[in-house]
Write a protein that holds these residues in place. Sequence first.
Motif, mmCIF file in Angstrom:
data_model
loop_
_atom_site.group_PDB
_atom_site.id
_atom_site.type_symbol
_atom_site.label_atom_id
_atom_site.label_comp_id
_atom_site.label_asym_id
_atom_site.label_seq_id
_atom_site.Cartn_x
_atom_site.Cartn_y
_atom_site.Cartn_z
ATOM 1 N N ASP A 1 7.012 4.393 51.883
ATOM 2 C CA ASP A 1 7.441 5.772 52.126
ATOM 3 C C ASP A 1 8.622 5.874 53.090
ATOM 4 O OD1 ASP A 1 6.175 4.998 54.414
ATOM 5 O OD2 ASP A 1 4.788 6.695 54.526
ATOM 6 N N GLU A 2 9.132 4.741 53.570
ATOM 7 C CA GLU A 2 10.312 4.774 54.445
ATOM 8 C C GLU A 2 11.580 4.729 53.585
ATOM 9 O OE1 GLU A 2 9.958 2.678 58.511
ATOM 10 O OE2 GLU A 2 8.736 1.449 57.172
ATOM 11 N N THR A 3 11.885 5.871 52.985
ATOM 12 C CA THR A 3 12.997 5.922 52.031
ATOM 13 C C THR A 3 14.265 6.529 52.624
ATOM 14 O OG1 THR A 3 12.141 8.033 51.235
ATOM 15 C CG2 THR A 3 11.450 6.040 50.052
ATOM 16 N N GLY A 4 14.268 6.784 53.907
ATOM 17 C CA GLY A 4 15.456 7.351 54.547
ATOM 18 C C GLY A 4 16.560 6.321 54.731
ATOM 19 N N ASP B 1 33.048 -5.678 53.742
ATOM 20 C CA ASP B 1 32.481 -5.456 52.407
ATOM 21 C C ASP B 1 30.976 -5.564 52.527
ATOM 22 O OD1 ASP B 1 35.013 -5.420 51.279
ATOM 23 O OD2 ASP B 1 34.968 -7.542 50.750
ATOM 24 N N ALA B 2 30.257 -4.949 51.603
ATOM 25 C CA ALA B 2 28.802 -5.122 51.564
ATOM 26 C C ALA B 2 28.313 -4.829 50.155
ATOM 27 C CB ALA B 2 28.106 -4.204 52.571
ATOM 28 N N SER B 3 27.165 -5.380 49.844
ATOM 29 C CA SER B 3 26.527 -5.075 48.563
ATOM 30 C C SER B 3 25.017 -5.131 48.749
ATOM 31 C CB SER B 3 26.959 -6.059 47.473
ATOM 32 O OG SER B 3 26.362 -7.327 47.668
ATOM 33 N N ALA B 4 24.315 -4.386 47.908
ATOM 34 C CA ALA B 4 22.851 -4.402 47.893
ATOM 35 C C ALA B 4 22.418 -5.162 46.654
ATOM 36 C CB ALA B 4 22.305 -2.978 47.884
ATOM 37 N N GLN B 5 21.703 -6.219 46.859
ATOM 38 C CA GLN B 5 21.241 -7.050 45.750
ATOM 39 C C GLN B 5 19.743 -6.860 45.580
ATOM 40 O OE1 GLN B 5 22.587 -10.997 46.833
ATOM 41 N NE2 GLN B 5 24.684 -10.578 46.227
ATOM 42 N N GLY B 6 19.352 -6.435 44.406
ATOM 43 C CA GLY B 6 17.951 -6.128 44.140
ATOM 44 C C GLY B 6 17.820 -4.692 43.664
ATOM 45 N N ASP B 7 16.965 -4.457 42.682
ATOM 46 C CA ASP B 7 16.842 -3.129 42.081
ATOM 47 C C ASP B 7 16.297 -2.074 43.039
ATOM 48 O OD1 ASP B 7 17.802 -4.185 39.749
ATOM 49 O OD2 ASP B 7 15.801 -4.578 38.903
ATOM 50 N N ALA B 8 15.634 -2.508 44.126
ATOM 51 C CA ALA B 8 14.983 -1.541 45.010
ATOM 52 C C ALA B 8 15.909 -0.979 46.081
ATOM 53 C CB ALA B 8 13.768 -2.187 45.683
ATOM 54 N N LEU B 9 17.155 -1.482 46.186
ATOM 55 C CA LEU B 9 18.037 -1.090 47.283
ATOM 56 C C LEU B 9 19.238 -0.282 46.796
ATOM 57 C CD1 LEU B 9 18.117 -4.409 49.366
ATOM 58 C CD2 LEU B 9 16.643 -2.414 49.683
ATOM 59 N N ASN B 10 19.631 0.693 47.587
ATOM 60 C CA ASN B 10 20.845 1.473 47.339
ATOM 61 C C ASN B 10 21.781 1.336 48.542
ATOM 62 O OD1 ASN B 10 19.886 2.619 44.890
ATOM 63 N ND2 ASN B 10 18.727 4.142 46.062
ATOM 64 N N LEU B 11 23.045 1.049 48.281
ATOM 65 C CA LEU B 11 24.028 0.984 49.348
ATOM 66 C C LEU B 11 24.673 2.362 49.491
ATOM 67 C CD1 LEU B 11 25.334 -1.179 51.233
ATOM 68 C CD2 LEU B 11 27.212 -1.281 49.590
ATOM 69 N N HIS B 12 24.700 2.905 50.716
ATOM 70 C CA HIS B 12 25.228 4.251 50.922
ATOM 71 C C HIS B 12 26.637 4.262 51.505
ATOM 72 C CE1 HIS B 12 21.674 6.682 49.930
ATOM 73 N NE2 HIS B 12 20.991 5.632 50.359
ATOM 74 N N SER B 13 26.879 3.474 52.551
ATOM 75 C CA SER B 13 28.208 3.508 53.166
ATOM 76 C C SER B 13 28.489 2.203 53.897
ATOM 77 C CB SER B 13 28.321 4.678 54.143
ATOM 78 O OG SER B 13 27.484 4.479 55.271
ATOM 79 N N VAL B 14 29.780 1.941 54.034
ATOM 80 C CA VAL B 14 30.255 0.770 54.772
ATOM 81 C C VAL B 14 31.368 1.248 55.697
ATOM 82 C CG1 VAL B 14 31.398 -1.461 54.594
ATOM 83 C CG2 VAL B 14 29.689 -0.812 52.889
ATOM 84 N N ASP B 15 31.191 1.082 57.006
ATOM 85 C CA ASP B 15 32.181 1.547 57.981
ATOM 86 C C ASP B 15 32.679 0.357 58.796
ATOM 87 O OD1 ASP B 15 33.701 2.729 59.920
ATOM 88 O OD2 ASP B 15 32.169 4.146 60.596
ATOM 89 N N TRP B 16 33.878 -0.108 58.458
ATOM 90 C CA TRP B 16 34.390 -1.300 59.139
ATOM 91 C C TRP B 16 34.726 -1.014 60.597
ATOM 92 C CZ3 TRP B 16 39.151 -1.426 61.436
ATOM 93 C CH2 TRP B 16 40.074 -0.441 61.057
ATOM 94 N N TYR C 1 22.063 1.878 54.089
ATOM 95 C CA TYR C 1 21.402 1.651 52.796
ATOM 96 C C TYR C 1 20.040 2.348 52.821
ATOM 97 C CZ TYR C 1 18.302 -1.586 55.198
ATOM 98 O OH TYR C 1 17.366 -2.116 56.037
ATOM 99 N N SER C 2 19.413 2.380 51.679
ATOM 100 C CA SER C 2 18.040 2.894 51.575
ATOM 101 C C SER C 2 17.334 2.154 50.453
ATOM 102 C CB SER C 2 18.032 4.405 51.292
ATOM 103 O OG SER C 2 18.587 4.658 50.009
ATOM 104 N N HIS C 3 16.010 2.356 50.336
ATOM 105 C CA HIS C 3 15.269 1.727 49.242
ATOM 106 C C HIS C 3 14.521 2.807 48.458
ATOM 107 C CE1 HIS C 3 10.882 1.933 49.885
ATOM 108 N NE2 HIS C 3 11.187 2.107 51.159
ATOM 109 N N HIS C 4 14.253 2.506 47.225
ATOM 110 C CA HIS C 4 13.433 3.386 46.384
ATOM 111 C C HIS C 4 12.379 2.559 45.662
ATOM 112 C CE1 HIS C 4 16.792 1.888 43.885
ATOM 113 N NE2 HIS C 4 15.894 1.864 42.901
ATOM 114 N N GLY C 5 11.925 1.520 46.336
ATOM 115 C CA GLY C 5 11.026 0.584 45.678
ATOM 116 C C GLY C 5 9.565 0.830 45.983
ATOM 117 N N ASP C 6 8.748 0.014 45.370
ATOM 118 C CA ASP C 6 7.306 0.027 45.586
ATOM 119 C C ASP C 6 6.923 -1.184 46.420
ATOM 120 O OD1 ASP C 6 6.997 2.296 43.913
ATOM 121 O OD2 ASP C 6 7.119 0.986 42.141
ATOM 122 N N ALA C 7 5.685 -1.166 46.900
ATOM 123 C CA ALA C 7 5.189 -2.308 47.661
ATOM 124 C C ALA C 7 5.335 -3.587 46.848
ATOM 125 C CB ALA C 7 3.727 -2.084 48.042
#
Length: 386
Positions: A293-296, A319-334, A341-347
């Motif tokens: 439930d920590e999806t923020g 640069d950055a990337s999210a590897q894995g279906d459960a992760l979303n990359l939101h922003s990169v500030d050099w 980033y955030s996640h939308h995955g299950d346990a």
Amino acid sequence: MRETKLKPLLLPGLCAFVLTGCLDSDDSNGNDRNIGTFTQIGVENLSYETRSRSGTTDEEGRYSYLPGETISFSIGDLPIASNVPTAPFLTSMDFTEEQRQRLQEGDISEEGFHTHRIAEEELASSNRIAINTMRLIMALGEDLQTDPSKPIRITDRTIEQLNRYLAENEPDIDFSQPVLSFASPRTPKYDKKGNLEGGSVVNQMLDEICFEPEGDELCEPPPTRKEISETTDDGLRQDLEQKRQQILDARHTLSEISQNDVKNFLLSEAKDFRLDLEAPYFLDPDAVTLAPDETGIQEIRIRRIGSGGVQLQGIGALDASAQGDALNLHSVDWQSGVVEYSHHGDAGDSGTILVNFKIESPDFENYRWFRKTVKVCVTENSQCSQ
């Protein structure tokens, strides 16, 4: 495997603080100076000159310079590089403007990230000046060794003989010629008098240098084939044959250092310096465990040891990337060194945040990219399974 050796990190400012006086005890401006090395492991006895100073590299390959200067190198009276922007670490891959531009341009890796490694591989593998110059330096070393864990020592005696040969013969040494031509012949052949036949200009020069102590028997002219064949005593003939072979074997030729040896040496040295530069930086946190439930929005920061944060002296690009279906990359500030980033995955889901960054250095153009990863686990437990 390279032997671990504790050495001061040769970074601008830090070097001047740690090493002031080592090379500049007679310089009233010593406190303003930086210390650099030619290769990480060091090449001893290279002559160098900047606008403010000239000297020879010490047993660790160190030279002294003021920020913003250029530096020229020579082996005795033989110039090998001129007007190279000073930096805390240099190799023959930095000698020309074309080489430096290629390193600064970099490449894109298969993962889509900026990288300098492809350019370094290219220069170490195929750049004529980088290969030919480093090959000659290695061949002039006292021990004719290619082990990147041992410094290369060019002795005063070798320099004296080299200078004498240059003065008497005025050879035209072209470091930009094809690698095979520069190092020919592949297999050295000697005539009846023991002289190298058909060798390149550089091998002819090496053939006139004795790397043994002055007065050693191995520095004598080898017995000629005629002298050996005219000897009637079988035992003496064998002794003369053996002496001839020992003298010829003691000579150095470029063929004893392969192009692959040079490539491996240059890449090993470049890698070690990159690791030294990268060492103070880390990702915070270095591993993450999140409940389903920590999806923020979560964040990862690049930090520097001792800085209390990333206080960007700093990060030049990110640069950055999210590897894995459960992760979303939101922003990169050099500018702040922050990746969100955030996640939308299950346990049981997991993924990796890959962070690729470049460090700006105030006193030299640093083209190197550094890559670090953070594993992110989604779990009901407090532990992230590896």
